[in-house]
Design a protein around this motif. Structure first.
Motif, PDB file in Angstrom:
ATOM      1  N   THR A  62       4.041  -6.126  -5.257  1.00  0.00           N
ATOM      2  CA  THR A  62       3.621  -7.422  -4.728  1.00  0.00           C
ATOM      3  C   THR A  62       4.738  -8.468  -4.797  1.00  0.00           C
ATOM      4  O   THR A  62       5.035  -9.122  -3.793  1.00  0.00           O
ATOM      5  CB  THR A  62       2.377  -7.928  -5.494  1.00  0.00           C
ATOM      6  N   ARG A  85       0.862  -1.185   0.000  1.00  0.00           N
ATOM      7  CA  ARG A  85       0.000   0.000   0.000  1.00  0.00           C
ATOM      8  C   ARG A  85       0.894   1.229   0.000  1.00  0.00           C
ATOM      9  O   ARG A  85       2.114   1.119   0.100  1.00  0.00           O
ATOM     10  CB  ARG A  85      -0.939  -0.009   1.193  1.00  0.00           C
ATOM     11  N   LYS A 125       2.695   0.285  -3.010  1.00  0.00           N
ATOM     12  CA  LYS A 125       1.557  -0.360  -3.682  1.00  0.00           C
ATOM     13  C   LYS A 125       2.010  -0.853  -5.045  1.00  0.00           C
ATOM     14  O   LYS A 125       2.669  -0.146  -5.797  1.00  0.00           O
ATOM     15  CB  LYS A 125       0.409   0.636  -3.848  1.00  0.00           C
ATOM     16  N   ARG A 136      -8.364  -8.775  -6.244  1.00  0.00           N
ATOM     17  CA  ARG A 136      -9.546  -8.901  -7.108  1.00  0.00           C
ATOM     18  C   ARG A 136      -9.508 -10.161  -7.972  1.00  0.00           C
ATOM     19  O   ARG A 136     -10.539 -10.588  -8.471  1.00  0.00           O
ATOM     20  CB  ARG A 136      -9.675  -7.670  -8.006  1.00  0.00           C
ATOM     21  N   ARG A 193      -9.942  -7.886   0.618  1.00  0.00           N
ATOM     22  CA  ARG A 193     -10.544  -6.635   0.132  1.00  0.00           C
ATOM     23  C   ARG A 193      -9.726  -6.004  -0.990  1.00  0.00           C
ATOM     24  O   ARG A 193     -10.256  -5.287  -1.820  1.00  0.00           O
ATOM     25  CB  ARG A 193     -10.697  -5.651   1.285  1.00  0.00           C
ATOM     26  N   ARG A 194      -8.434  -6.251  -1.000  1.00  0.00           N
ATOM     27  CA  ARG A 194      -7.548  -5.663  -2.018  1.00  0.00           C
ATOM     28  C   ARG A 194      -7.408  -6.529  -3.256  1.00  0.00           C
ATOM     29  O   ARG A 194      -7.242  -6.022  -4.350  1.00  0.00           O
ATOM     30  CB  ARG A 194      -6.150  -5.451  -1.438  1.00  0.00           C
TER      31      ARG A 194
END
Length: 186
Positions: free
Chosen positions: A23, A16, A20, A162, A159-160
């Motif tokens: 990953t 984040r 962000k 998708r 929540r992050r």
């Protein structure tokens, strides 16, 4: 802590803000401190060592402990963060910060298998009274704390994330962790 736990926690904490989208460096950084242990285990299996000898003798030899110290060094992770900040490399910062978090997450959950987290400045090992696996050192509580942290971090990540692949991986890891906890400590 178990290595996949580090990935989930580190992604929830680091992926984040300015990091962000980093990953993969976060995931690699979360696994990097344990890389030598995977190599060690592969070597031990090729050598035909039984599990008891691998984890009770070979693991503690000075040569392997010296190798593990390099990957588990807080000072080296801090140098990495500094270097990559200077080089303006968000991916490098994410990788080094993830390795640093791995070390900090390990500190309270390693008893007899504690690492030399302050190498090369010191050979000191913080021997925690709690283990993430050893029932003789409150492993049931250490494993439960790890499981709880992974579940909370997984909700944050859910929540992050998708993609079906990412969510499926989260479900798989959490299912294995919950099942493993009840199998070993339930």
């Amino acid at each position: 802590m178990n290595t996949p736990s580090h990935s989930i926690l580190n992604l929830a904490i680091l992926d984040r803000g300015q990091l962000k989208g980093c990953t993969w460096p976060i995931i690699v950084g979360s696994w990097l401190p344990d890389a030598a242990i995977f190599v060690f285990y592969g070597w031990a299996k090729v050598m035909g060592l039984p599990e008891q000898v691998i984890w009770n003798e070979a693991y503690y030899t000075p040569v392997w402990q010296g190798i593990f110290a390099i990957g588990n060094s807080i000072p080296l992770a801090l140098v990495g963060i500094g270097w990559f900040l200077w080089a303006k490399s968000p991916g490098g910062v994410a990788l080094s910060a993830s390795a640093l978090l791995h070390h900090l997450e390990d500190l309270p959950l390693h008893h007899e298998d504690a690492h030399q987290h302050f190498w090369p400045l010191s050979d000191y090992r913080f021997i925690s009274p709690v283990s993430y696996w050893d029932a003789d050192h409150h492993g049931n509580y250490g494993a439960l704390a790890e499981l709880a942290l992974v579940l909370v971090a997984s909700v944050v990540l859910w929540r992050r994330v998708r993609s079906r692949w990412g969510r499926s991986l989260l479900l798989l890891v959490n299912t294995v962790y919950v099942g493993g906890y009840w199998q070993f400590y339930g």
